[in-house]
Scaffold this active site. Structure first.
Site, PDB file in Angstrom:
ATOM      1  N   LYS A   1      -3.743   4.025   1.795  1.00 42.55           N
ATOM      2  CA  LYS A   1      -3.969   2.772   2.544  1.00 42.55           C
ATOM      3  C   LYS A   1      -4.129   3.049   4.036  1.00 42.55           C
ATOM      4  O   LYS A   1      -4.997   2.482   4.690  1.00 42.55           O
ATOM      5  CB  LYS A   1      -2.773   1.814   2.352  1.00 42.55           C
ATOM      6  CG  LYS A   1      -2.713   1.178   0.991  1.00 42.55           C
ATOM      7  CD  LYS A   1      -1.509   0.260   0.897  1.00 42.55           C
ATOM      8  CE  LYS A   1      -0.255   1.079   0.970  1.00 42.55           C
ATOM      9  NZ  LYS A   1       0.981   0.421   1.148  1.00 42.55           N
TER      10      LYS A   1
ATOM     11  N   ARG B   1       3.444  -8.379  -2.099  1.00 44.60           N
ATOM     12  CA  ARG B   1       3.743  -7.347  -3.097  1.00 44.60           C
ATOM     13  C   ARG B   1       4.446  -7.876  -4.329  1.00 44.60           C
ATOM     14  O   ARG B   1       4.799  -7.096  -5.204  1.00 44.60           O
ATOM     15  CB  ARG B   1       4.634  -6.302  -2.465  1.00 44.60           C
ATOM     16  CG  ARG B   1       3.859  -5.322  -1.666  1.00 44.60           C
ATOM     17  CD  ARG B   1       4.797  -4.267  -1.190  1.00 44.60           C
ATOM     18  NE  ARG B   1       4.031  -3.088  -0.913  1.00 44.60           N
ATOM     19  CZ  ARG B   1       4.533  -1.995  -0.390  1.00 44.60           C
ATOM     20  NH1 ARG B   1       5.790  -1.898  -0.143  1.00 44.60           N
ATOM     21  NH2 ARG B   1       3.762  -0.970  -0.168  1.00 44.60           N
TER      22      ARG B   1
ATOM     23  N   ARG C   1       3.515  15.407   1.163  1.00 41.26           N
ATOM     24  CA  ARG C   1       3.212  14.587   2.350  1.00 41.26           C
ATOM     25  C   ARG C   1       4.279  14.696   3.441  1.00 41.26           C
ATOM     26  O   ARG C   1       5.463  14.664   3.147  1.00 41.26           O
ATOM     27  CB  ARG C   1       3.076  13.130   1.899  1.00 41.26           C
ATOM     28  CG  ARG C   1       3.028  12.131   3.023  1.00 41.26           C
ATOM     29  CD  ARG C   1       2.490  10.810   2.572  1.00 41.26           C
ATOM     30  NE  ARG C   1       3.520   9.911   2.075  1.00 41.26           N
ATOM     31  CZ  ARG C   1       3.351   8.597   1.956  1.00 41.26           C
ATOM     32  NH1 ARG C   1       2.188   8.053   2.249  1.00 41.26           N
ATOM     33  NH2 ARG C   1       4.317   7.846   1.506  1.00 41.26           N
TER      34      ARG C   1
ATOM     35  N   ARG D   1       9.224  11.544   4.463  1.00 40.49           N
ATOM     36  CA  ARG D   1       9.779  10.210   4.337  1.00 40.49           C
ATOM     37  C   ARG D   1      10.896  10.267   3.307  1.00 40.49           C
ATOM     38  O   ARG D   1      10.717  10.852   2.245  1.00 40.49           O
ATOM     39  CB  ARG D   1       8.681   9.241   3.876  1.00 40.49           C
ATOM     40  CG  ARG D   1       8.245   8.302   4.967  1.00 40.49           C
ATOM     41  CD  ARG D   1       7.077   7.488   4.570  1.00 40.49           C
ATOM     42  NE  ARG D   1       7.387   6.492   3.554  1.00 40.49           N
ATOM     43  CZ  ARG D   1       6.565   5.503   3.226  1.00 40.49           C
ATOM     44  NH1 ARG D   1       5.412   5.386   3.845  1.00 40.49           N
ATOM     45  NH2 ARG D   1       6.886   4.654   2.291  1.00 40.49           N
TER      46      ARG D   1
ATOM     47  N   ARG E   1       9.237   3.376  -6.780  1.00 45.34           N
ATOM     48  CA  ARG E   1       8.208   2.647  -6.022  1.00 45.34           C
ATOM     49  C   ARG E   1       6.977   2.381  -6.889  1.00 45.34           C
ATOM     50  O   ARG E   1       6.347   1.329  -6.780  1.00 45.34           O
ATOM     51  CB  ARG E   1       7.822   3.439  -4.760  1.00 45.34           C
ATOM     52  CG  ARG E   1       8.942   3.399  -3.715  1.00 45.34           C
ATOM     53  CD  ARG E   1       8.812   4.498  -2.695  1.00 45.34           C
ATOM     54  NE  ARG E   1       7.675   4.349  -1.823  1.00 45.34           N
ATOM     55  CZ  ARG E   1       7.129   5.355  -1.142  1.00 45.34           C
ATOM     56  NH1 ARG E   1       7.614   6.576  -1.248  1.00 45.34           N
ATOM     57  NH2 ARG E   1       6.103   5.135  -0.363  1.00 45.34           N
TER      58      ARG E   1
HETATM   59  P1  ADP Z   1       4.274   2.422   0.288  1.00 46.81           P
HETATM   60  O1  ADP Z   1       3.785   3.781   0.596  1.00 46.81           O
HETATM   61  O2  ADP Z   1       5.239   2.337  -0.864  1.00 46.81           O
HETATM   62  O3  ADP Z   1       3.182   1.410   0.200  1.00 46.81           O
HETATM   63  P2  ADP Z   1       5.248   1.081   2.672  1.00 46.81           P
HETATM   64  O4  ADP Z   1       5.383   1.907   3.891  1.00 46.81           O
HETATM   65  O5  ADP Z   1       4.155   0.091   2.602  1.00 46.81           O
HETATM   66  O6  ADP Z   1       5.215   2.111   1.499  1.00 46.81           O
HETATM   67  O7  ADP Z   1       6.628   0.329   2.396  1.00 46.81           O
HETATM   68  C1  ADP Z   1       7.858   1.026   2.408  1.00 46.81           C
HETATM   69  C2  ADP Z   1       8.963   0.144   1.851  1.00 46.81           C
HETATM   70  O8  ADP Z   1       9.072  -1.051   2.635  1.00 46.81           O
HETATM   71  C3  ADP Z   1       8.765  -0.351   0.421  1.00 46.81           C
HETATM   72  O9  ADP Z   1       9.151   0.608  -0.542  1.00 46.81           O
HETATM   73  C4  ADP Z   1       9.665  -1.580   0.425  1.00 46.81           C
HETATM   74  O10 ADP Z   1      11.044  -1.224   0.346  1.00 46.81           O
HETATM   75  C5  ADP Z   1       9.436  -2.170   1.814  1.00 46.81           C
HETATM   76  N1  ADP Z   1       8.326  -3.162   1.810  1.00 46.81           N
HETATM   77  C6  ADP Z   1       7.133  -3.059   2.459  1.00 46.81           C
HETATM   78  N2  ADP Z   1       6.363  -4.145   2.228  1.00 46.81           N
HETATM   79  C7  ADP Z   1       7.084  -4.957   1.416  1.00 46.81           C
HETATM   80  C8  ADP Z   1       6.845  -6.228   0.799  1.00 46.81           C
HETATM   81  N3  ADP Z   1       5.719  -6.923   0.981  1.00 46.81           N
HETATM   82  N4  ADP Z   1       7.824  -6.742  -0.006  1.00 46.81           N
HETATM   83  C9  ADP Z   1       8.977  -6.108  -0.186  1.00 46.81           C
HETATM   84  N5  ADP Z   1       9.276  -4.907   0.341  1.00 46.81           N
HETATM   85  C10 ADP Z   1       8.340  -4.330   1.148  1.00 46.81           C
END
Ligand code: ADP
Length: 199
Positions: free
Chosen positions: A15, A92, A127, A161, A172
Site C-alpha cells: 500500500k 477495515r 521487511r 516492526r 493480521r
Molecule cells: P498493515 O500493514 O497491517 O496494513 P497498518 O500500518 O495499516 O498495517 O496498521 C497497523 C495496525 O494499526 C493494525 O494492525 C491495527 O492494529 C491498527 N489499525 C490501523 N488501521 C485500523 C483500522 N481501520 N481499524 C482498526 N485498527 C486499525
C-alpha cells in the site's frame, strides 16, 4: 471532482509503495491519512490513545471501531473541501464501513492491493521500516537502502516492526480475511468505484 479514496490491502501488500507512486506530482491535490502511521505516532508519544492502541497493535488485532471511526470523522472534517483524501487503512471492518456510509463520509473509491497470505508472510520476514517516514525496505536485494540499515530519505536507523513477527502477521492476515473483506463488500454495495491492484 473531490475524491476520497480508501486504500486497503493485506499486510505487506505494498500500500505504501502504491501510495508514493500515485502521489508523485499530485502532492498538492491530496491529503493522505495513514491510520497505521497515525496510531504508531500515538504509541510513540505514549498518549492515552497510544497506550490503548499499543495493546491491540502489538497483538496484531484491530483497534476498537469507535476509536477509529472518530479519527476518520475528525480527519475528513478538518480536510479542506478542495483537497482529495486518501484514507490508508480505513474502513477495515464492516462496522467502520457502515459508519462511513451512514455518516456520508463521501468515500468515492476503494483500492484493494492484493497479495497471497504466503507472499505476505514471506515479505514480512524480510521487511525493515523507517520509524520516521514509514518507508519500507527489504533485507534482501529487492529494495535495500543505499546505506545498510539507514533510511535513504531520513538518515535514521531502520527497525523491524514489532507486529511483523510471524505469529502476529498470521493474526493480521486473519483480521484482513475475517473483517476487512466484509468491509470491502459493504463499500462495494454502497456504489463506490472498486479497483484491485497487484504489485
Ligand atoms: P498493515 O500493514 O497491517 O496494513 P497498518 O500500518 O495499516 O498495517 O496498521 C497497523 C495496525 O494499526 C493494525 O494492525 C491495527 O492494529 C491498527 N489499525 C490501523 N488501521 C485500523 C483500522 N481501520 N481499524 C482498526 N485498527 C486499525
Amino acid at each position: 471532482m473531490r475524491k476520497i479514496i480508501s486504500l486497503l490491502g493485506k499486510p505487506c501488500a505494498g500500500k505504501g509503495t502504491l501510495l508514493r507512486r500515485f502521489l508523485e506530482g499530485k502532492e498538492d491535490q491530496y491529503i493522505c491519512v495513514s491510520f497505521g502511521d497515525a496510531l504508531r505516532k500515538e504509541v510513540e508519544k505514549e498518549t492515552i490513545l497510544g497506550q490503548q492502541a499499543k495493546i491491540y497493535m502489538e497483538a496484531g488485532k484491530l483497534i476498537p471501531d469507535y476509536i477509529i471511526i472518530n479519527i476518520a470523522l475528525g480527519q475528513i472534517r478538518k480536510a479542506p473541501e478542495n483537497m482529495s483524501l486518501i484514507l490508508d487503512g480505513f474502513p477495515r471492518t464492516a462496522e467502520q464501513a457502515e459508519a462511513a456510509v451512514e455518516a456520508k463520509m463521501g468515500i468515492t473509491h476503494v483500492v484493494n492491493v492484493k497479495i497471497s497470505d504466503e507472499e505476505a508472510i514471506a515479505r514480512s520476514a524480510n521487511r525493515v521500516v523507517c520509524p520516521e517516514c514509514g518507508e519500507s525496505y527489504t533485507l534482501n536485494e529487492y529494495k535495500k537502502p543505499k546505506k545498510e540499515g539507514i533510511c535513504d530519505r531520513c538518515g535514521v536507523k531502520l527497525v523491524r516492526r514489532s507486529d511483523d513477527k510471524p505469529e502476529i502477521i498470521k493474526e493480521r492476515l486473519e483480521s484482513f480475511n475475517n473483517y476487512t473483506i466484509p468491509a470491502i463488500k459493504r463499500m462495494k454495495d454502497s456504489g463506490v468505484e472498486y479497483l484491485e491492484v497487484v504489485l
